[in-house]
Design a protein around this motif. Structure first.
Motif, mmCIF file in Angstrom:
data_model
loop_
_atom_site.group_PDB
_atom_site.id
_atom_site.type_symbol
_atom_site.label_atom_id
_atom_site.label_comp_id
_atom_site.label_asym_id
_atom_site.label_seq_id
_atom_site.Cartn_x
_atom_site.Cartn_y
_atom_site.Cartn_z
ATOM 1 N N SER A 13 0.866 -1.175 0.000
ATOM 2 C CA SER A 13 0.000 0.000 0.000
ATOM 3 C C SER A 13 0.902 1.224 0.000
ATOM 4 O O SER A 13 1.709 1.407 0.921
ATOM 5 C CB SER A 13 -0.929 0.010 1.213
ATOM 6 O OG SER A 13 -1.703 1.193 1.234
ATOM 7 N N LEU A 60 0.476 4.313 0.563
ATOM 8 C CA LEU A 60 0.340 5.248 1.674
ATOM 9 C C LEU A 60 1.028 4.741 2.928
ATOM 10 O O LEU A 60 1.422 5.543 3.784
ATOM 11 C CB LEU A 60 -1.144 5.515 1.960
ATOM 12 C CG LEU A 60 -1.929 6.176 0.829
ATOM 13 C CD1 LEU A 60 -3.364 6.439 1.264
ATOM 14 C CD2 LEU A 60 -1.266 7.471 0.387
ATOM 15 N N LEU A 117 -7.870 0.889 3.556
ATOM 16 C CA LEU A 117 -7.174 1.494 2.422
ATOM 17 C C LEU A 117 -7.508 0.782 1.116
ATOM 18 O O LEU A 117 -7.566 1.420 0.054
ATOM 19 C CB LEU A 117 -5.665 1.476 2.664
ATOM 20 C CG LEU A 117 -5.126 2.479 3.683
ATOM 21 C CD1 LEU A 117 -3.635 2.319 3.861
ATOM 22 C CD2 LEU A 117 -5.457 3.906 3.266
ATOM 23 N N GLU A 118 -7.709 -0.513 1.171
ATOM 24 C CA GLU A 118 -8.097 -1.239 -0.039
ATOM 25 C C GLU A 118 -9.441 -0.751 -0.559
ATOM 26 O O GLU A 118 -9.639 -0.566 -1.767
ATOM 27 C CB GLU A 118 -8.171 -2.735 0.263
ATOM 28 C CG GLU A 118 -8.287 -3.619 -0.951
ATOM 29 C CD GLU A 118 -6.967 -3.943 -1.590
ATOM 30 O OE1 GLU A 118 -6.978 -4.389 -2.748
ATOM 31 O OE2 GLU A 118 -5.926 -3.740 -0.931
ATOM 32 N N SER A 150 -8.690 7.800 3.538
ATOM 33 C CA SER A 150 -7.302 7.345 3.445
ATOM 34 C C SER A 150 -6.395 8.170 4.349
ATOM 35 O O SER A 150 -5.498 7.633 5.015
ATOM 36 C CB SER A 150 -6.815 7.435 1.991
ATOM 37 O OG SER A 150 -7.609 6.639 1.133
ATOM 38 N N ALA A 201 -10.987 2.279 0.315
ATOM 39 C CA ALA A 201 -11.047 3.719 0.069
ATOM 40 C C ALA A 201 -10.101 4.168 -1.033
ATOM 41 O O ALA A 201 -10.483 4.991 -1.882
ATOM 42 C CB ALA A 201 -10.737 4.473 1.364
ATOM 43 N N PHE A 202 -8.873 3.674 -1.046
ATOM 44 C CA PHE A 202 -7.854 4.206 -1.937
ATOM 45 C C PHE A 202 -7.725 3.440 -3.249
ATOM 46 O O PHE A 202 -7.109 3.929 -4.197
ATOM 47 C CB PHE A 202 -6.494 4.223 -1.222
ATOM 48 C CG PHE A 202 -5.508 5.172 -1.826
ATOM 49 C CD1 PHE A 202 -5.700 6.546 -1.753
ATOM 50 C CD2 PHE A 202 -4.370 4.710 -2.474
ATOM 51 C CE1 PHE A 202 -4.792 7.431 -2.311
ATOM 52 C CE2 PHE A 202 -3.453 5.580 -3.032
ATOM 53 C CZ PHE A 202 -3.659 6.951 -2.949
ATOM 54 N N THR A 258 3.193 11.887 2.497
ATOM 55 C CA THR A 258 1.876 11.253 2.351
ATOM 56 C C THR A 258 0.756 12.264 2.526
ATOM 57 O O THR A 258 -0.178 12.335 1.709
ATOM 58 C CB THR A 258 1.716 10.124 3.378
ATOM 59 O OG1 THR A 258 2.819 9.226 3.264
ATOM 60 C CG2 THR A 258 0.435 9.365 3.143
ATOM 61 N N LEU A 270 -2.072 13.645 -0.325
ATOM 62 C CA LEU A 270 -3.523 13.609 -0.133
ATOM 63 C C LEU A 270 -4.119 15.012 -0.153
ATOM 64 O O LEU A 270 -5.199 15.232 -0.725
ATOM 65 C CB LEU A 270 -3.850 12.913 1.193
ATOM 66 C CG LEU A 270 -3.485 11.421 1.269
ATOM 67 C CD1 LEU A 270 -3.717 10.881 2.673
ATOM 68 C CD2 LEU A 270 -4.285 10.615 0.257
ATOM 69 N N VAL A 310 -6.761 7.074 7.944
ATOM 70 C CA VAL A 310 -6.039 5.822 8.228
ATOM 71 C C VAL A 310 -4.550 6.090 8.402
ATOM 72 O O VAL A 310 -3.902 5.556 9.316
ATOM 73 C CB VAL A 310 -6.283 4.804 7.099
ATOM 74 C CG1 VAL A 310 -5.425 3.560 7.305
ATOM 75 C CG2 VAL A 310 -7.754 4.415 7.043
ATOM 76 N N SER A 357 -12.908 9.192 -0.584
ATOM 77 C CA SER A 357 -11.774 8.282 -0.713
ATOM 78 C C SER A 357 -10.508 8.853 -0.094
ATOM 79 O O SER A 357 -9.821 8.186 0.705
ATOM 80 C CB SER A 357 -11.530 7.979 -2.203
ATOM 81 O OG SER A 357 -10.302 7.312 -2.405
ATOM 82 N N LEU A 358 -10.191 10.097 -0.421
ATOM 83 C CA LEU A 358 -8.954 10.697 0.063
ATOM 84 C C LEU A 358 -9.019 11.036 1.545
ATOM 85 O O LEU A 358 -8.019 10.889 2.267
ATOM 86 C CB LEU A 358 -8.646 11.957 -0.759
ATOM 87 C CG LEU A 358 -8.436 11.710 -2.263
ATOM 88 C CD1 LEU A 358 -8.366 13.027 -3.018
ATOM 89 C CD2 LEU A 358 -7.172 10.899 -2.500
#
Length: 371
Positions: free
Chosen positions: A174, A176, A264-265, A242, A267-268, A185, A189, A245, A238-239
């Motif tokens: 991932s 991020l 994250l899977e 993320s 949302a991102f 990071t 975002l 998280v 989504s952002l």
């Protein structure tokens, strides 16, 4: 000297049932997004009477979504095949950033293109050439090449220039979580959030400026505003999720790695794939020139699309509410039939009335053989 990795030292992939489900969902969305965005790119070139510059930037967005879907399809197909062999799917923070570089490029380029679409909507004008299909060699402009180069540079900044000296193994790649410098990071975002937000604000300003005009440009801007408000909301969710998280991972010392990977899977990765999947459907449904070009380019769509009962977004006015009825699509219709003199007489007799500016009517008359 090359050495083989000891299978006993490989990290077993966790949340395996969930990973199977996520991989299957991403493969399905990626196949659909790749197919439909490729088709919509062809349709964008024939969407008269939209300005060529607007068709060019919409085609650029569709190409971006097609590349994103193709990348995710290849990535998930590989993971689906090697899921039971942990050594083949083993990644470190450095290799993860290398793998996810195309993903970051697509996200940055998509946000920048949406921002440029909002800017462009405030300066659109119809030209006589806009009544013709756009040539393929006009797809890419200097500005689009500049945006692509800047997106590559920013993607390198957020991946290759991360000072990662530990190169730790990861249970699941991932981007991020792979970037060691937290400010990079959060900067990534924040940049994506601001570009999408300002793009939508600019197209809202354009729709306000066009609210009393009844032209093809006004109808198209109102249609794109309907599309962007849904897609911008999805990108913001989504952002933002993320970012929450990532903040959770950096603030707390003891964290749930499985929970972070799952969120994250969703949302991102999955939510942007869903946006790329529905984007072509939104274009064909809301933007009338795109729907007309779709039925003319691919007549088989006549059986899938409903009749032209959909009208463009109503132009707000103190006295009138604009409607724009269209004739039912038939294979024997030519584009000139949709804006014939008889049809304009019918429009003038409707209540409430719709007045189309004369220069737009002239620009809307397609040639005899637009294909």
């Amino acid at each position: 000297m090359l050495t083989t990795q000891n299978p006993d030292l490989c990290v077993e992939p966790f949340i395996e049932p969930s990973q199977w489900f996520f991989t299957l969902v991403e493969i399905i969305l990626a196949v659909g997004g790749l197919t439909m965005n490729t088709v919509i790119t062809v349709i964008c070139h024939k969407a008269s009477p939209m300005p060529h510059s607007q068709r060019r930037i919409l085609a650029s967005i569709s190409i971006n979504f097609a590349v994103l879907s193709g990348f995710q399809l290849a990535r998930n197909f590989f993971l689906f095949l090697v899921m039971q062999q942990p050594c083949l799917s083993q990644v470190t923070t450095v290799s993860c950033k290398l793998q996810e570089f195309p993903l970051i490029f697509c996200y940055i380029h998509c946000a920048a293109t949406f921002f440029l679409l909002g800017v462009q909507c405030n300066f659109l004008k119809l030209k006589p050439i806009d009544k013709l299909p756009m040539k393929w060699y006009l797809t890419c402009s200097v500005w689009q090449s500049t945006v692509a180069a800047a997106s590559v540079a920013l993607a390198l900044l957020f991946t290759a220039f991360d000072q990662d000296s530990e190169n730790e193994p990861m249970n699941k790649c991932s981007i991020l979580l792979a970037v060691s410098q937290s400010f990079l990071t959060f900067s990534l975002l924040t940049l994506l959030i601001l570009l999408h937000a300002f793009g939508f604000i600019l197209i809202m300003i354009a729709s306000i400026l066009q609210r009393n005009k009844k032209s093809w440009i006004a109808f198209t801007i109102f249609s794109l505003k309907e599309i962007l408000q849904y897609e911008t909301l999805a990108w913001q969710i989504s952002l933002f999720v993320s970012g929450c998280v990532v903040l959770y991972r950096h603030v707390l010392r003891e964290t749930c790695d499985e929970c972070a990977v799952v969120i994250l899977e969703l949302a991102f990765l999955i939510l942007p794939l869903l946006i790329s999947f529905v984007h072509p459907l939104y274009l064909i449904w809301y933007v009338l020139p795109m729907r007309d070009a779709a039925t003319r380019t691919f007549p088989c769509m006549l059986s899938a699309l409903p009749e032209y009962s959909l009208v463009p977004p109503q132009v707000p006015s103190a006295s009138t509410s604009a409607t724009f009825p269209l004739q039912s699509p038939r294979t024997d219709l030519t584009p000139n039939d949709t804006l014939s003199n008889e049809f304009k007489k019918k429009l003038s007799s409707l209540s409430p009335k719709v007045v189309i500016e004369e220069e737009d009517i002239a620009a809307c008359e397609w040639p005899t053989d637009p294909l």
